[in-house]
Write an enzyme that holds these catalytic residues in place. Sequence first.
Site, PDB file in Angstrom:
ATOM      1  N   TYR A 136      -7.561   6.474  -5.066  1.00 54.03           N
ATOM      2  CA  TYR A 136      -7.834   7.882  -5.392  1.00 54.03           C
ATOM      3  C   TYR A 136      -8.472   8.027  -6.769  1.00 54.03           C
ATOM      4  CZ  TYR A 136      -4.478   9.056  -1.627  1.00 54.03           C
ATOM      5  OH  TYR A 136      -3.801   9.167  -0.433  1.00 54.03           O
ATOM      6  N   HIS A 185      -1.705   0.447   1.417  1.00 54.66           N
ATOM      7  CA  HIS A 185      -2.433   1.659   1.799  1.00 54.66           C
ATOM      8  C   HIS A 185      -3.050   1.539   3.190  1.00 54.66           C
ATOM      9  CE1 HIS A 185      -4.981   5.179   0.024  1.00 54.66           C
ATOM     10  NE2 HIS A 185      -4.541   5.443   1.231  1.00 54.66           N
TER      11      HIS A 185
END
Length: 267
Positions: free
Chosen positions: A39, A97
């Site tokens: 991110y 992730h």
Amino acid sequence: MSIPAFGLGTFRLQNDVVIHSVKTALDVGYRVIDTAQIYENEAAIGQAIAESDIARNDLFITTKIWVENLSKDDLITSLKESLEKLRTDYIDLTLIHWPSPGAAISVAESMQALMEAKQQGLTRQIGVSNFTIDLMQQAINAVGAVNIATNQIELHPFLQNRQVVDFANTHAIPITSYMTLAYGEALKNEVIQAIAMKHQITAAQAVLAWAMQLGYAVIPSSTKRDNLVSNLDAIKVTLDEDDMMQIASLDRNHRLVSPEGLAPDWD
């Protein structure tokens, strides 16, 4: 240890936008923040937390290891970099992730590296994200189901992921729902709007309450104070059996997140 039922998502929020979102969320009562290495907002979130007056032990911070850092040689190093950016000595929950593309790095290698990070005190809990049944089984084989704090998956009224949920439930692995509002699509649905009107709540509250009543943790994001407050109030909402059945009927395997080169063979 357990996963908090409600938190703040920060996907696609960066720089001043994410700082404002996190500071506002903390101000109105949020204590759970979900981020990820990819991110590129961990440092901004670390700044927002540092500038708040919230004690670290009152917060629950989740981050996720990016696919380039899944090897045993890279995972812990990258996690230490995340700690520095977030200005903390430990992460509450660290997830894989996405599974390694093409299984270049085995699930076992990554999970065992996460366990080592946990043993070193870098993270208090570990888990996975975007894992299918087969990948969850590989993770269980590597470290045991008891050490997998959650599988964070796309889950909303139009993609209820029941096979993955059932497998996770069988092994007592909690589910965290991301994209719970389906990029806002769920808020426009007539069934959900009718349920919201019936209870005099927002459509977002109806969906978030539905997910939490099914036992899922949720991490909606927003940059607006009113929405942050309203979403958090979903904790107080209780839907009835008919409401739950109506939302259950909306499932149509409508997946919104399946990036080429990352997505596994979905169940």
